[in-house]
Each structure stands twice: as structure tokens, then as C-alpha cells.
Design a protein around this motif. Structure first.
Motif, PDB file in Angstrom:
ATOM      1  N   LEU A   1       0.464  -1.020  -0.011  1.00  0.00           N
ATOM      2  CA  LEU A   1      -0.344   0.468  -0.385  1.00  0.00           C
ATOM      3  C   LEU A   1       0.748   1.358  -0.373  1.00  0.00           C
ATOM      4  O   LEU A   1       1.225   1.865   0.830  1.00  0.00           O
ATOM      5  CB  LEU A   1      -1.236   0.189   1.172  1.00  0.00           C
ATOM      6  N   LYS A   2       1.335   1.803  -1.369  1.00  0.00           N
ATOM      7  CA  LYS A   2       2.093   2.867  -1.561  1.00  0.00           C
ATOM      8  C   LYS A   2       1.669   4.645  -1.270  1.00  0.00           C
ATOM      9  O   LYS A   2       0.161   4.403  -1.526  1.00  0.00           O
ATOM     10  CB  LYS A   2       2.731   3.068  -2.383  1.00  0.00           C
ATOM     11  N   SER A   3       1.665   5.111  -0.576  1.00  0.00           N
ATOM     12  CA  SER A   3       1.429   6.713  -0.828  1.00  0.00           C
ATOM     13  C   SER A   3       0.331   6.591  -0.021  1.00  0.00           C
ATOM     14  O   SER A   3      -0.515   7.407   0.049  1.00  0.00           O
ATOM     15  CB  SER A   3       1.267   6.993  -1.745  1.00  0.00           C
ATOM     16  N   CYS A   4       0.100   6.337   1.549  1.00  0.00           N
ATOM     17  CA  CYS A   4      -0.651   6.691   2.680  1.00  0.00           C
ATOM     18  C   CYS A   4      -0.722   7.299   2.987  1.00  0.00           C
ATOM     19  O   CYS A   4       0.400   8.166   3.675  1.00  0.00           O
ATOM     20  CB  CYS A   4      -0.961   5.196   3.130  1.00  0.00           C
ATOM     21  N   LYS A   5      -1.517   8.648   3.142  1.00  0.00           N
ATOM     22  CA  LYS A   5      -2.486   9.234   4.325  1.00  0.00           C
ATOM     23  C   LYS A   5      -2.947   9.194   5.227  1.00  0.00           C
ATOM     24  O   LYS A   5      -4.203   8.482   4.824  1.00  0.00           O
ATOM     25  CB  LYS A   5      -2.852  10.485   3.031  1.00  0.00           C
ATOM     26  N   ILE A   6      -2.659   9.780   6.773  1.00  0.00           N
ATOM     27  CA  ILE A   6      -3.862   9.068   7.727  1.00  0.00           C
ATOM     28  C   ILE A   6      -4.736  10.339   7.504  1.00  0.00           C
ATOM     29  O   ILE A   6      -4.880  11.683   7.177  1.00  0.00           O
ATOM     30  CB  ILE A   6      -3.356   9.541   8.641  1.00  0.00           C
ATOM     31  N   THR A   7      -6.573   9.949   7.507  1.00  0.00           N
ATOM     32  CA  THR A   7      -7.290  10.800   7.475  1.00  0.00           C
ATOM     33  C   THR A   7      -8.346  10.857   8.866  1.00  0.00           C
ATOM     34  O   THR A   7      -9.180  11.828   8.744  1.00  0.00           O
ATOM     35  CB  THR A   7      -8.456  10.138   6.328  1.00  0.00           C
ATOM     36  N   LYS A   8      -8.615   9.682   9.711  1.00  0.00           N
ATOM     37  CA  LYS A   8      -8.716  10.220  10.538  1.00  0.00           C
ATOM     38  C   LYS A   8      -8.141   9.133  11.919  1.00  0.00           C
ATOM     39  O   LYS A   8      -7.336   8.220  11.148  1.00  0.00           O
ATOM     40  CB  LYS A   8     -10.429   8.871  10.510  1.00  0.00           C
ATOM     41  N   PHE A   9      -8.395   9.771  12.642  1.00  0.00           N
ATOM     42  CA  PHE A   9      -7.824   8.845  14.339  1.00  0.00           C
ATOM     43  C   PHE A   9      -9.001   8.892  15.320  1.00  0.00           C
ATOM     44  O   PHE A   9      -9.904   9.646  15.436  1.00  0.00           O
ATOM     45  CB  PHE A   9      -6.235   9.160  14.850  1.00  0.00           C
ATOM     46  N   ASP A  10      -9.537   7.850  15.523  1.00  0.00           N
ATOM     47  CA  ASP A  10     -10.588   7.038  16.530  1.00  0.00           C
ATOM     48  C   ASP A  10     -10.204   6.203  17.355  1.00  0.00           C
ATOM     49  O   ASP A  10      -9.426   5.646  17.473  1.00  0.00           O
ATOM     50  CB  ASP A  10     -11.483   6.678  15.737  1.00  0.00           C
ATOM     51  N   GLY A  11     -10.099   6.817  18.573  1.00  0.00           N
ATOM     52  CA  GLY A  11     -10.011   5.940  19.917  1.00  0.00           C
ATOM     53  C   GLY A  11     -10.091   6.877  21.524  1.00  0.00           C
ATOM     54  O   GLY A  11     -10.031   8.524  21.349  1.00  0.00           O
ATOM     55  N   GLY A  12      -8.916   5.695  21.859  1.00  0.00           N
ATOM     56  CA  GLY A  12      -8.887   6.461  23.159  1.00  0.00           C
ATOM     57  C   GLY A  12      -9.523   5.943  24.448  1.00  0.00           C
ATOM     58  O   GLY A  12     -10.539   6.244  23.614  1.00  0.00           O
TER      59      GLY A  12
END
Length: 153
Positions: free
Chosen positions: A104-115
Motif C-alpha cells: 500500500l504505497k503513498s498512504c495518508k492518515i485521514t482519521k484517528f479514533d479511539g482513546g
């Protein structure tokens, strides 16, 4: 139906993130698609078709300690969403079946969820991450989509 050996299972998966092999990962999913639209003229039957844009995305769930390692690898001079695109490698391998490697090339994070957590949780504060994949997925070395543009003079 005959049983022909062991198939891939979670124990056979290895996920490599920018900080190295992830051992505190409990889930990873990824997919890609390209829509096809029927093109109509006179009448009710399509006279051709057109392609939509290629899209790829994924998600993963990391234990809190794995998340902290991954987060450090993303931080540069900006915030978590300012990171450079990165590669995720997912390998499936066991003694009964061949090795399969998806890239999976050139991944960009779009959302974090948790904690957070609740009393009795055996895994407090796992973090879910969603990401967009900006290059075609290599499904065991085969590109999901071939580049179709050229700059011929």
C-alpha cells in the motif's frame, strides 16, 4: 471436501509500518475500486461505458503502545495530519502456502479514533486509523490500476 492444509490466519500476517514491523496491531483492512458508468445515447441500451476515478483506502486498529511508536514515525515539523505519504506492507506467509505480499504505497492518515477505556477492558485505549492510499495497491505484486496518462511530445 478434503482438508488440504492450513490456510492463512492472523498469526501468518506481518504488517510493516514506517516504524518497523507492527506487533501491536489487531486489525487491518484495505480495498480499492474504480466505478464503471454506462453511457447512453438514443434508446434504452448503453452504447458504451466510461470509467470513474480509481480510489483506494484502508483502516487499522493499533494497541496504544504500537500507536505511540507509529505516531512518532509520522511526526515531522507539523502535526499528525501533516506527515509525508508512507508505505504499508502486508505479508501473508505460512509453511503450507506461498508468501503473498500486498503493498500500500503513498498512504495518508485521514482519521484517528479511539482513546479511553471501560472498567474490565483487557485492551485499554486502542486507536483506529483510517487512511487514503494515493497509488494503486500492489496485490501480491500486481498493480490494481495501470497509469493511463502519458506526456508524449
Amino acid at each position: 471436501m478434503a482438508i488440504n492444509g492450513r490456510n492463512y490466519d492472523w498469526e501468518d500476517m506481518h504488517v510493516v509500518l514506517p516504524g518497523g514491523e507492527a506487533v501491536g496491531i489487531t486489525e487491518i483492512k484495505y480495498s480499492d475500486s474504480q466505478s464503471i458508468e454506462a453511457r447512453y445515447g438514443r434508446g434504452a441500451v448503453p452504447r458504451g461505458w466510461g470509467r470513474g476515478n480509481y480510489e483506494a483506502s484502508g483502516s487499522m486498529v493499533l494497541d496504544r503502545d504500537e500507536w505511540e511508536t507509529f505516531k512518532r514515525s509520522l511526526l515531522g515539523s507539523g502535526g499528525l495530519y501533516d506527515h509525508a505519504p508512507f508505505t504499508i506492507i502486508v505479508a501473508y506467509a505460512n509453511n503450507d502456502m506461498g508468501t503473498v505480499i500486498d503493498t500500500l504505497k503513498s498512504c495518508k492518515i485521514t482519521k484517528f479514533d479511539g482513546g479511553g477505556a471501560s472498567q474490565g477492558d483487557d485492551n485499554a485505549s486502542p486507536i483506529s486509523c483510517e487512511f487514503t492510499i494515493l497509488e494503486p495497491i500492489l496485490w501480491n505484486g500486481d498493480a490494481a490500476k495501470k497509469e493511463t496518462f502519458s506526456l508524449e511530445s
